[in-house]
Design an enzyme around this catalytic site. Sequence first.
Site, PDB file in Angstrom:
ATOM      1  N   ASP A   1       0.852  -1.196   0.000  1.00 44.86           N
ATOM      2  CA  ASP A   1       0.000   0.000   0.000  1.00 44.86           C
ATOM      3  C   ASP A   1       0.883   1.240   0.000  1.00 44.86           C
ATOM      4  OD1 ASP A   1      -3.258   0.242   0.732  1.00 44.86           O
ATOM      5  OD2 ASP A   1      -2.073   2.084   0.844  1.00 44.86           O
TER       6      ASP A   1
ATOM      7  N   GLY B   1     -25.156   5.897  -1.634  1.00 44.24           N
ATOM      8  CA  GLY B   1     -23.822   6.284  -1.201  1.00 44.24           C
ATOM      9  C   GLY B   1     -22.808   5.186  -1.447  1.00 44.24           C
TER      10      GLY B   1
ATOM     11  N   ARG C   1     -17.907   7.211   3.508  1.00 47.16           N
ATOM     12  CA  ARG C   1     -17.607   7.856   2.223  1.00 47.16           C
ATOM     13  C   ARG C   1     -18.868   7.969   1.367  1.00 47.16           C
ATOM     14  NH1 ARG C   1     -12.918   4.139   0.087  1.00 47.16           N
ATOM     15  NH2 ARG C   1     -14.185   2.587   1.137  1.00 47.16           N
TER      16      ARG C   1
ATOM     17  N   ASN D   1     -23.622  -3.107 -10.994  1.00 46.09           N
ATOM     18  CA  ASN D   1     -23.855  -1.953 -10.121  1.00 46.09           C
ATOM     19  C   ASN D   1     -24.791  -0.929 -10.756  1.00 46.09           C
ATOM     20  OD1 ASN D   1     -22.437  -3.088  -8.088  1.00 46.09           O
ATOM     21  ND2 ASN D   1     -20.675  -1.733  -8.200  1.00 46.09           N
TER      22      ASN D   1
ATOM     23  N   CYS E   1     -19.078   2.609  -4.751  1.00 44.73           N
ATOM     24  CA  CYS E   1     -19.261   1.681  -5.878  1.00 44.73           C
ATOM     25  C   CYS E   1     -20.446   2.112  -6.731  1.00 44.73           C
ATOM     26  CB  CYS E   1     -19.500   0.270  -5.360  1.00 44.73           C
ATOM     27  SG  CYS E   1     -18.223  -0.254  -4.229  1.00 44.73           S
TER      28      CYS E   1
ATOM     29  N   LYS F   1     -19.147  -6.233 -14.427  1.00 46.65           N
ATOM     30  CA  LYS F   1     -19.087  -5.526 -13.134  1.00 46.65           C
ATOM     31  C   LYS F   1     -19.888  -4.220 -13.186  1.00 46.65           C
ATOM     32  CE  LYS F   1     -17.886  -3.930  -9.225  1.00 46.65           C
ATOM     33  NZ  LYS F   1     -18.094  -4.544  -7.940  1.00 46.65           N
TER      34      LYS F   1
HETATM   35  N1  SAJ Z   1     -29.600   1.419  -1.133  1.00 45.08           N
HETATM   36  C1  SAJ Z   1     -30.868   1.944  -1.179  1.00 45.08           C
HETATM   37  N2  SAJ Z   1     -31.913   1.102  -1.359  1.00 45.08           N
HETATM   38  C2  SAJ Z   1     -31.736  -0.249  -1.478  1.00 45.08           C
HETATM   39  C3  SAJ Z   1     -30.447  -0.780  -1.465  1.00 45.08           C
HETATM   40  C4  SAJ Z   1     -29.380   0.086  -1.276  1.00 45.08           C
HETATM   41  O1  SAJ Z   1     -31.067   3.169  -1.060  1.00 45.08           O
HETATM   42  O2  SAJ Z   1     -32.744  -0.947  -1.615  1.00 45.08           O
HETATM   43  C5  SAJ Z   1     -28.456   2.314  -0.935  1.00 45.08           C
HETATM   44  C6  SAJ Z   1     -27.619   1.992   0.311  1.00 45.08           C
HETATM   45  O3  SAJ Z   1     -28.158   2.568   1.467  1.00 45.08           O
HETATM   46  C7  SAJ Z   1     -26.277   2.572  -0.083  1.00 45.08           C
HETATM   47  C8  SAJ Z   1     -26.209   2.345  -1.579  1.00 45.08           C
HETATM   48  O4  SAJ Z   1     -27.541   2.110  -2.001  1.00 45.08           O
HETATM   49  O5  SAJ Z   1     -26.238   3.976   0.166  1.00 45.08           O
HETATM   50  C9  SAJ Z   1     -25.353   1.167  -2.003  1.00 45.08           C
HETATM   51  O6  SAJ Z   1     -25.536   0.068  -1.122  1.00 45.08           O
HETATM   52  P1  SAJ Z   1     -25.636  -1.444  -1.612  1.00 45.08           P
HETATM   53  O7  SAJ Z   1     -25.817  -2.314  -0.434  1.00 45.08           O
HETATM   54  O8  SAJ Z   1     -26.649  -1.545  -2.675  1.00 45.08           O
HETATM   55  O9  SAJ Z   1     -24.261  -1.713  -2.359  1.00 45.08           O
HETATM   56  P2  SAJ Z   1     -22.710  -1.556  -1.946  1.00 45.08           P
HETATM   57  O10 SAJ Z   1     -22.212  -0.278  -2.554  1.00 45.08           O
HETATM   58  O11 SAJ Z   1     -22.454  -1.775  -0.514  1.00 45.08           O
HETATM   59  O12 SAJ Z   1     -22.094  -2.821  -2.733  1.00 45.08           O
HETATM   60  C10 SAJ Z   1     -22.329  -2.946  -4.111  1.00 45.08           C
HETATM   61  C11 SAJ Z   1     -22.765  -4.392  -4.393  1.00 45.08           C
HETATM   62  N3  SAJ Z   1     -23.268  -4.501  -5.766  1.00 45.08           N
HETATM   63  C12 SAJ Z   1     -24.494  -5.033  -6.042  1.00 45.08           C
HETATM   64  O13 SAJ Z   1     -25.240  -5.410  -5.173  1.00 45.08           O
HETATM   65  C13 SAJ Z   1     -24.849  -5.128  -7.481  1.00 45.08           C
HETATM   66  C14 SAJ Z   1     -21.593  -5.336  -4.170  1.00 45.08           C
HETATM   67  O14 SAJ Z   1     -21.926  -6.666  -4.569  1.00 45.08           O
HETATM   68  C15 SAJ Z   1     -20.377  -4.859  -4.980  1.00 45.08           C
HETATM   69  O15 SAJ Z   1     -19.254  -5.699  -4.758  1.00 45.08           O
HETATM   70  C16 SAJ Z   1     -20.029  -3.462  -4.499  1.00 45.08           C
HETATM   71  O16 SAJ Z   1     -21.139  -2.601  -4.789  1.00 45.08           O
HETATM   72  C17 SAJ Z   1     -18.786  -2.999  -5.224  1.00 45.08           C
HETATM   73  O17 SAJ Z   1     -17.707  -3.050  -4.614  1.00 45.08           O
HETATM   74  O18 SAJ Z   1     -18.865  -2.655  -6.406  1.00 45.08           O
END
Ligand code: SAJ
Length: 434
Positions: A33, A266, A333, A219, A269, A215
């Site tokens: 790192d 947020g 973040r 997302n 990703c 990927k």
């Molecule tokens: N969120 C909502 N409503 C929902 C689901 C999530 O408002 O119904 C918001 C969350 O509060 C958060 C944001 O979306 O602010 C993202 O959260 P998340 O749980 O959907 O996703 P991440 O960013 O924690 O992880 C995602 C995942 N991708 C998918 O589910 C397609 C994870 O599998 C990936 O590895 C990760 O991005 C990444 O590193 O790209």
Amino acid sequence: MKFNKICVLGLGYIGLPTACTFATKGIKVTGVDVNPAIIETLRNGEIHIHEPGLRAVVETAIKSGNFTVSAQPEEADAFLIAVPTPFHEGRFGEYDGRQYKLADMTAVISATEAIAPHLRKGNLVVLESTSPPRTTVDLVAPILERSGLKAGSDFFLCYSPERVLPGQILRELIENARVIGGVTPESARAGCDLYAAFVKGEIIETDATTAEMVKLMENTYRDINIAIANEFSRLAEKFGVDVWEAISLANRHPRVKILNPGTGVGGHCISVDPWFFVEAAPELTPLIYHARTVNDAQPHFVVEKLRQAFSSFKGKKIAALGLAFKPDVDDLRESPASEVIHLLQEEGALVRAWEPFKPMADMPGINMSSSLEAALQDADAILLLVNHTQFKELKATEIAARTKARLIFDAVNAWNANEWQSAGFKVYRLGVSK
Ligand code: SAJ
């Protein structure tokens, strides 16, 4: 192919768990790192990330003698790049009146440049960082080929996206299906051999650009689905409907699975990755672009909804519960909750924020509380911004006894409105008209 030693560049949320999981499988791993504080923390046997189960894996990896850390890469059989790919702050592209964000590939470029002098014939290099389509072939390969070796024939080169969910990283790292995209089929095969050391899910071979696109599609798909849930929350308020009830009823349809509205999207990703598509092809991505703008505007919508409770925010004391970007993680973040707080403060509200996963976080411009008690003290209203399990479990009657606030705003449908009303609170909820 057999791998005795690997170098993992970037010891963040993905690199550190990946490096240590390899080390627990008997492979010698050097974790690299550029941040001296991270190296120092790990050398002291500490970790800089909150992730369930991570401490134990790091400890096992260090004790086994297989995991060491360094500021520089060194010779190895395989190199993994797991560095951040954020977007440029303050620099934008424009197409047809639509302003879009631009990927900052500086960290990928530096990590690749750092590997090049150590690259030997027969090595494998894997890019894991989420990247715009064609990064592996157009950006990474040419830098590595400065070594005089040719990608695909002298060394193997792959793109393999991480897909783990923060909060579930160690389980998903092992159990999720893994896509390995090679610049040649032989490269993909070598990548499969490497990840077979710990991946129990299916390992699927493809080409590098397909893997990059997979990927981004994953997302982007989620971002668009959250955007429609957020748009539904706006429509429900207009039509006097409870969006949470409507979604749960719609989801009884066998082919419908609407996600949850909230304060916005947020993290580093989902709020970033769709922009990589927009930047790469703005003329083809109006839907992706508009979904992003809906989600980015959601904190403003939350503030507009709060306006129903206060004619003016000036001088109002608000206890804001939750600053993390999503439930049960400590990652602040790109948090929409902090944007809501900033917007309220711009209008004169006096906000005290309580984030149990990072109580002493240094958040510029945000007044962090050292305890729930301190946040509730003197508050006129309680604003629930993140659906942390410990917030869901708060009892209305107990909170009523600890604060003079008699107004709550629940942006994440965590609390039972009747229970809070019975405890004497006036209740406002996102996606529910009053
Ligand atoms: N969120 C909502 N409503 C929902 C689901 C999530 O408002 O119904 C918001 C969350 O509060 C958060 C944001 O979306 O602010 C993202 O959260 P998340 O749980 O959907 O996703 P991440 O960013 O924690 O992880 C995602 C995942 N991708 C998918 O589910 C397609 C994870 O599998 C990936 O590895 C990760 O991005 C990444 O590193 O790209």
